[in-house]
Design a protein around this motif. Structure first.
Motif, mmCIF file in Angstrom:
data_model
loop_
_atom_site.group_PDB
_atom_site.id
_atom_site.type_symbol
_atom_site.label_atom_id
_atom_site.label_comp_id
_atom_site.label_asym_id
_atom_site.label_seq_id
_atom_site.Cartn_x
_atom_site.Cartn_y
_atom_site.Cartn_z
ATOM 1 N N ASP A 1 -13.369 -45.600 -47.922
ATOM 2 C CA ASP A 1 -12.525 -44.885 -46.927
ATOM 3 C C ASP A 1 -12.958 -43.529 -46.692
ATOM 4 O OD1 ASP A 1 -9.404 -45.854 -46.780
ATOM 5 O OD2 ASP A 1 -9.727 -43.805 -46.335
ATOM 6 N N LEU A 2 -12.498 -43.130 -45.573
ATOM 7 C CA LEU A 2 -12.801 -41.730 -45.053
ATOM 8 C C LEU A 2 -11.701 -40.618 -45.828
ATOM 9 C CD1 LEU A 2 -12.317 -42.054 -41.277
ATOM 10 C CD2 LEU A 2 -14.609 -41.488 -42.532
ATOM 11 N N ASP A 3 -10.592 -41.051 -46.362
ATOM 12 C CA ASP A 3 -9.628 -40.182 -47.075
ATOM 13 C C ASP A 3 -10.081 -39.996 -48.392
ATOM 14 O OD1 ASP A 3 -7.414 -39.183 -48.270
ATOM 15 O OD2 ASP A 3 -6.189 -39.833 -46.701
ATOM 16 N N ALA A 4 -10.663 -38.696 -48.762
ATOM 17 C CA ALA A 4 -10.971 -38.251 -49.904
ATOM 18 C C ALA A 4 -10.175 -38.378 -50.900
ATOM 19 C CB ALA A 4 -11.618 -36.708 -49.942
ATOM 20 N N GLY A 5 -8.713 -38.210 -50.603
ATOM 21 C CA GLY A 5 -7.645 -38.109 -51.631
ATOM 22 C C GLY A 5 -7.216 -39.406 -51.874
#
Ligand SMILES: C[S@@+](CC[C@H](N)C(=O)[O-])C[C@H]1O[C@@H](n2cnc3c(N)ncnc32)[C@H](O)[C@@H]1O
Length: 158
Positions: free
Chosen positions: A56-60
């Motif tokens: 996923d691109l979303d680090a969180g």
């Protein structure tokens, strides 16, 4: 690094649509392209898949999913990587889940054809691969799920 869609999680009920089309076993290495909070892959491990990789691109979301894996004590079987699905290595997959917009399926097609081994299954939620003939389709909770088995069959009408 294109974002093909924000985080729209698959509902708990709809998660079963993936497994209805593609049951898992210990020999499976399951990928989720755009893994969000990891729910499809946690379900895959619970159902007996050998390994699972989320991208996923979303680090969180990636951090939270890896922490959840540790809490469940399954971090040796599942891992979440921060990155763009278009730049990730998919060669080890035996089963691929994908819930991304059609722009993503178009961009992913050449990569999927080049990297996935014959017999690898791909299950798409809501959006299909334009020009490929699905091996099976189901409707669930008002949504469609599409199964493709590699190599893809070309749809004659395109
Ligand atoms: C519709 S959500 C699906 C999440 C999860 N697969 C599920 O079914 O619950 C799509 C996810 O893809 C991620 N995403 C979008 N474009 C991406 C890209 N190019 N590479 C990696 N992840 C991406 C978003 O951050 C989001 O978490």
């Amino acid at each position: 690094m294109p974002s093909f869609i924000g985080w729209v999680p698959t509902s708990t009920d709809d998660v079963e649509g993936f497994f209805e089309l593609a049951p898992v076993s210990t020999s499976d290495v399951v990928y989720d392209l755009g893994s969000g909070d990891g729910r499809l892959l946690f379900a895959a491990i619970e159902k007996g898949a050998g390994k699972a990789i989320g991208i996923d691109l979303d680090a969180g979301l990636v951090k939270a999913a890896n922490e959840a894996a540790k809490q469940k004590g399954i971090q040796d079987r599942i891992s979440f990587l921060e990155g763009d699905v278009l730049e990730s290595d998919l060669k080890k997959a035996t089963l691929v889940f994908c819930y991304l917009y059609p722009t993503a399926s178009e961009a992913l097609k050449p990569k999927i054809e080049a990297e996935l081994k014959p017999g690898t299954r791909v299950v798409m939620e809501s959006f299909y691969f334009h020009g490929w003939k699905e091996n099976k389709t189901i409707q669930r909770g008002g949504k469609s799920f599409f199964l493709y088995i590699m190599p893809p069959q070309q749809d004659d009408i395109f």
